[in-house]
Scaffold this motif. Sequence first.
Motif, PDB file in Angstrom:
ATOM      1  N   GLY A 193      35.992  29.431  52.406  1.00  0.00           N
ATOM      2  CA  GLY A 193      36.532  28.770  52.503  1.00  0.00           C
ATOM      3  C   GLY A 193      38.137  28.070  52.102  1.00  0.00           C
ATOM      4  N   SER A 194      38.839  28.546  51.021  1.00  0.00           N
ATOM      5  CA  SER A 194      39.357  28.827  50.878  1.00  0.00           C
ATOM      6  C   SER A 194      40.255  30.232  50.422  1.00  0.00           C
ATOM      7  CB  SER A 194      39.785  27.883  49.803  1.00  0.00           C
ATOM      8  OG  SER A 194      40.831  27.357  49.115  1.00  0.00           O
ATOM      9  N   ARG A 195      39.789  31.140  51.100  1.00  0.00           N
ATOM     10  CA  ARG A 195      40.701  32.874  50.556  1.00  0.00           C
ATOM     11  C   ARG A 195      42.104  32.008  49.597  1.00  0.00           C
ATOM     12  NH1 ARG A 195      36.619  35.960  52.426  1.00  0.00           N
ATOM     13  NH2 ARG A 195      35.015  34.893  52.195  1.00  0.00           N
ATOM     14  N   VAL A 196      42.246  33.121  49.118  1.00  0.00           N
ATOM     15  CA  VAL A 196      44.179  33.269  49.236  1.00  0.00           C
ATOM     16  C   VAL A 196      44.095  34.665  49.083  1.00  0.00           C
ATOM     17  CG1 VAL A 196      45.263  33.560  46.778  1.00  0.00           C
ATOM     18  CG2 VAL A 196      44.124  32.137  45.890  1.00  0.00           C
ATOM     19  N   HIS A 197      43.232  35.224  49.206  1.00  0.00           N
ATOM     20  CA  HIS A 197      43.977  37.009  50.039  1.00  0.00           C
ATOM     21  C   HIS A 197      42.524  36.945  51.332  1.00  0.00           C
ATOM     22  CE1 HIS A 197      46.874  38.138  47.184  1.00  0.00           C
ATOM     23  NE2 HIS A 197      46.471  37.559  46.960  1.00  0.00           N
ATOM     24  N   LYS A 198      42.564  36.858  52.540  1.00  0.00           N
ATOM     25  CA  LYS A 198      42.157  36.831  53.036  1.00  0.00           C
ATOM     26  C   LYS A 198      41.016  38.793  53.217  1.00  0.00           C
ATOM     27  CE  LYS A 198      43.945  32.833  55.777  1.00  0.00           C
ATOM     28  NZ  LYS A 198      45.173  31.862  56.720  1.00  0.00           N
ATOM     29  N   GLY A 199      41.839  38.876  53.560  1.00  0.00           N
ATOM     30  CA  GLY A 199      41.275  40.073  53.457  1.00  0.00           C
ATOM     31  C   GLY A 199      40.694  41.034  52.664  1.00  0.00           C
ATOM     32  N   LEU A 200      40.203  39.581  51.547  1.00  0.00           N
ATOM     33  CA  LEU A 200      38.888  39.746  50.856  1.00  0.00           C
ATOM     34  C   LEU A 200      37.814  38.998  50.437  1.00  0.00           C
ATOM     35  CD1 LEU A 200      41.385  40.936  47.931  1.00  0.00           C
ATOM     36  CD2 LEU A 200      40.443  42.211  48.667  1.00  0.00           C
ATOM     37  N   PRO A 201      36.760  39.762  50.194  1.00  0.00           N
ATOM     38  CA  PRO A 201      35.542  38.583  49.739  1.00  0.00           C
ATOM     39  C   PRO A 201      35.742  37.477  48.877  1.00  0.00           C
ATOM     40  CG  PRO A 201      34.867  40.591  49.474  1.00  0.00           C
ATOM     41  CD  PRO A 201      36.513  40.609  49.509  1.00  0.00           C
ATOM     42  N   ALA A 202      34.892  36.536  49.058  1.00  0.00           N
ATOM     43  CA  ALA A 202      34.561  35.562  47.445  1.00  0.00           C
ATOM     44  C   ALA A 202      34.865  36.096  46.476  1.00  0.00           C
ATOM     45  CB  ALA A 202      33.433  34.847  47.527  1.00  0.00           C
ATOM     46  N   GLY A 203      35.496  35.511  46.261  1.00  0.00           N
ATOM     47  CA  GLY A 203      35.329  36.524  44.710  1.00  0.00           C
ATOM     48  C   GLY A 203      37.365  35.631  43.458  1.00  0.00           C
ATOM     49  N   PHE A 204      37.009  37.326  42.599  1.00  0.00           N
ATOM     50  CA  PHE A 204      38.474  36.061  41.708  1.00  0.00           C
ATOM     51  C   PHE A 204      38.764  37.457  41.264  1.00  0.00           C
ATOM     52  CE2 PHE A 204      33.928  36.050  38.814  1.00  0.00           C
ATOM     53  CZ  PHE A 204      34.740  36.985  38.581  1.00  0.00           C
ATOM     54  N   GLY A 205      40.181  37.129  40.638  1.00  0.00           N
ATOM     55  CA  GLY A 205      41.157  38.182  39.946  1.00  0.00           C
ATOM     56  C   GLY A 205      40.765  38.297  38.308  1.00  0.00           C
ATOM     57  N   VAL A 206      41.052  38.809  38.258  1.00  0.00           N
ATOM     58  CA  VAL A 206      41.344  39.012  36.657  1.00  0.00           C
ATOM     59  C   VAL A 206      42.398  40.227  36.402  1.00  0.00           C
ATOM     60  CG1 VAL A 206      39.443  39.179  34.166  1.00  0.00           C
ATOM     61  CG2 VAL A 206      38.403  39.199  36.622  1.00  0.00           C
ATOM     62  N   GLU A 207      42.890  39.418  34.981  1.00  0.00           N
ATOM     63  CA  GLU A 207      44.179  39.726  34.782  1.00  0.00           C
ATOM     64  C   GLU A 207      43.071  40.481  32.983  1.00  0.00           C
ATOM     65  OE1 GLU A 207      48.361  38.725  32.106  1.00  0.00           O
ATOM     66  OE2 GLU A 207      46.663  37.113  32.983  1.00  0.00           O
ATOM     67  N   LEU A 208      43.988  41.467  32.830  1.00  0.00           N
ATOM     68  CA  LEU A 208      43.369  41.951  31.939  1.00  0.00           C
ATOM     69  C   LEU A 208      44.223  42.027  30.062  1.00  0.00           C
ATOM     70  CD1 LEU A 208      41.523  45.417  32.668  1.00  0.00           C
ATOM     71  CD2 LEU A 208      40.717  43.275  32.673  1.00  0.00           C
ATOM     72  N   LEU A 209      43.030  41.645  29.228  1.00  0.00           N
ATOM     73  CA  LEU A 209      44.009  40.704  28.492  1.00  0.00           C
ATOM     74  C   LEU A 209      43.547  41.957  26.678  1.00  0.00           C
ATOM     75  CD1 LEU A 209      43.414  37.616  28.325  1.00  0.00           C
ATOM     76  CD2 LEU A 209      45.408  38.716  29.143  1.00  0.00           C
ATOM     77  N   GLU A 210      44.374  42.473  26.239  1.00  0.00           N
ATOM     78  CA  GLU A 210      44.568  43.011  24.614  1.00  0.00           C
ATOM     79  C   GLU A 210      43.975  44.233  24.945  1.00  0.00           C
ATOM     80  OE1 GLU A 210      42.317  40.204  22.601  1.00  0.00           O
ATOM     81  OE2 GLU A 210      44.526  38.265  22.153  1.00  0.00           O
ATOM     82  N   LEU A 211      44.362  44.716  25.623  1.00  0.00           N
ATOM     83  CA  LEU A 211      43.796  46.021  26.413  1.00  0.00           C
ATOM     84  C   LEU A 211      44.201  46.839  24.799  1.00  0.00           C
ATOM     85  CD1 LEU A 211      44.469  46.670  29.908  1.00  0.00           C
ATOM     86  CD2 LEU A 211      42.147  46.470  29.020  1.00  0.00           C
ATOM     87  N   GLU A 212      43.200  47.874  24.512  1.00  0.00           N
ATOM     88  CA  GLU A 212      43.379  48.850  23.234  1.00  0.00           C
ATOM     89  C   GLU A 212      44.211  49.465  24.646  1.00  0.00           C
ATOM     90  OE1 GLU A 212      39.642  50.085  21.173  1.00  0.00           O
ATOM     91  OE2 GLU A 212      39.178  48.700  21.590  1.00  0.00           O
ATOM     92  N   GLN A 213      45.039  50.638  23.340  1.00  0.00           N
ATOM     93  CA  GLN A 213      46.065  51.818  24.419  1.00  0.00           C
ATOM     94  C   GLN A 213      44.840  52.813  25.125  1.00  0.00           C
ATOM     95  OE1 GLN A 213      49.012  51.630  24.117  1.00  0.00           O
ATOM     96  NE2 GLN A 213      49.059  53.082  25.408  1.00  0.00           N
ATOM     97  N   TRP A 214      44.121  53.079  24.597  1.00  0.00           N
ATOM     98  CA  TRP A 214      43.186  54.300  24.780  1.00  0.00           C
ATOM     99  C   TRP A 214      42.075  53.769  26.406  1.00  0.00           C
ATOM    100  CZ3 TRP A 214      38.162  54.401  26.812  1.00  0.00           C
ATOM    101  CH2 TRP A 214      37.732  53.202  25.930  1.00  0.00           C
ATOM    102  N   GLN A 215      42.649  52.563  26.178  1.00  0.00           N
ATOM    103  CA  GLN A 215      42.312  51.834  27.791  1.00  0.00           C
ATOM    104  C   GLN A 215      42.401  51.654  28.737  1.00  0.00           C
ATOM    105  OE1 GLN A 215      40.863  48.433  25.886  1.00  0.00           O
ATOM    106  NE2 GLN A 215      38.280  48.156  25.860  1.00  0.00           N
ATOM    107  N   ALA A 216      43.911  51.097  28.269  1.00  0.00           N
ATOM    108  CA  ALA A 216      44.974  51.244  28.786  1.00  0.00           C
ATOM    109  C   ALA A 216      45.430  52.646  29.961  1.00  0.00           C
ATOM    110  CB  ALA A 216      46.216  50.783  28.233  1.00  0.00           C
ATOM    111  N   ASP A 217      45.891  53.484  28.274  1.00  0.00           N
ATOM    112  CA  ASP A 217      46.061  54.889  29.042  1.00  0.00           C
ATOM    113  C   ASP A 217      44.837  55.407  30.084  1.00  0.00           C
ATOM    114  OD1 ASP A 217      47.868  55.337  27.562  1.00  0.00           O
ATOM    115  OD2 ASP A 217      47.150  55.781  25.824  1.00  0.00           O
ATOM    116  N   GLU A 218      43.292  55.476  30.249  1.00  0.00           N
ATOM    117  CA  GLU A 218      42.075  55.249  30.984  1.00  0.00           C
ATOM    118  C   GLU A 218      42.694  54.742  32.134  1.00  0.00           C
ATOM    119  OE1 GLU A 218      39.888  57.539  30.735  1.00  0.00           O
ATOM    120  OE2 GLU A 218      39.897  57.895  28.720  1.00  0.00           O
ATOM    121  N   LEU A 219      43.404  53.386  32.026  1.00  0.00           N
ATOM    122  CA  LEU A 219      42.925  52.606  33.609  1.00  0.00           C
ATOM    123  C   LEU A 219      44.499  52.973  33.778  1.00  0.00           C
ATOM    124  CD1 LEU A 219      42.219  49.096  32.859  1.00  0.00           C
ATOM    125  CD2 LEU A 219      41.254  50.273  34.391  1.00  0.00           C
TER     126      LEU A 219
END
Length: 227
Positions: A193-219
């Motif tokens: 009933g209060s969508r920030v992005h109407k093209g997406l279902p219910a849920g939430f956006g996540v900002e990833l924090l403090e990634l290790e270098q290998w994790q950032a490289d994999e992403l």
Amino acid sequence: MLVDDTKLILELEKSFLKCSHVDVVTAGNGLEALELIRKDPPDLVFMDFNMPVMDGISCCALLKADPFLCGVPVVMLTTAGNEQDRARAAQAGCDDFLTKPVDRRLFLEMAHKYTAGVERREQRVPCQVPLLFLLDGTPVGAHALDIGDGGLFVASRETVLLHQKLRLAFYLETERLPLLEVQGRVAWVNEEGSRVHKGLPAGFGVELLELEQWQADELKGFVEGIR
């Protein structure tokens, strides 16, 4: 314009702007920055407080004293909690402050405040990746429906709070199937009933924090591999 005597900081700040429609110019000290600004004034300057040759305070004061350049916004990067630095920066005429270490979300919000060319949300690619996240100590199953090298969207009807920190675990769908166990922060919520992005279902956006270098490289490799 990004002004800092530490190349690692300049590269980090440049990476924050990689999805924005802006031209980035860098300088290693206040004197170099002032010379570049006089030749071609930028729309916005992020300036480190402490630098050799000429520090940020001196550069900002000279910039604001120039009637042709005083309108260029300057955001000063200061040490967290140092109110004396902030007072000196304000006296020199700076327009805003950020503290080090630089937070990606705050950096982009500040940049977007002064120039609309800055994109606060990094490039995402669609996916269907199963994941688990901890909510009050209980693991909850969900799916990531899009992913970037700095964040993802989690499809879930669970109630989360804006800026809430979460632990997440998921396998990237690559040949190596690396398991990423990461920390994230809820950046926005798509509520029924209060969508920030109407093209997406219910849920939430996540900002990833403090990634290790290998994790950032994999992403990064995963995102670039399916664009």
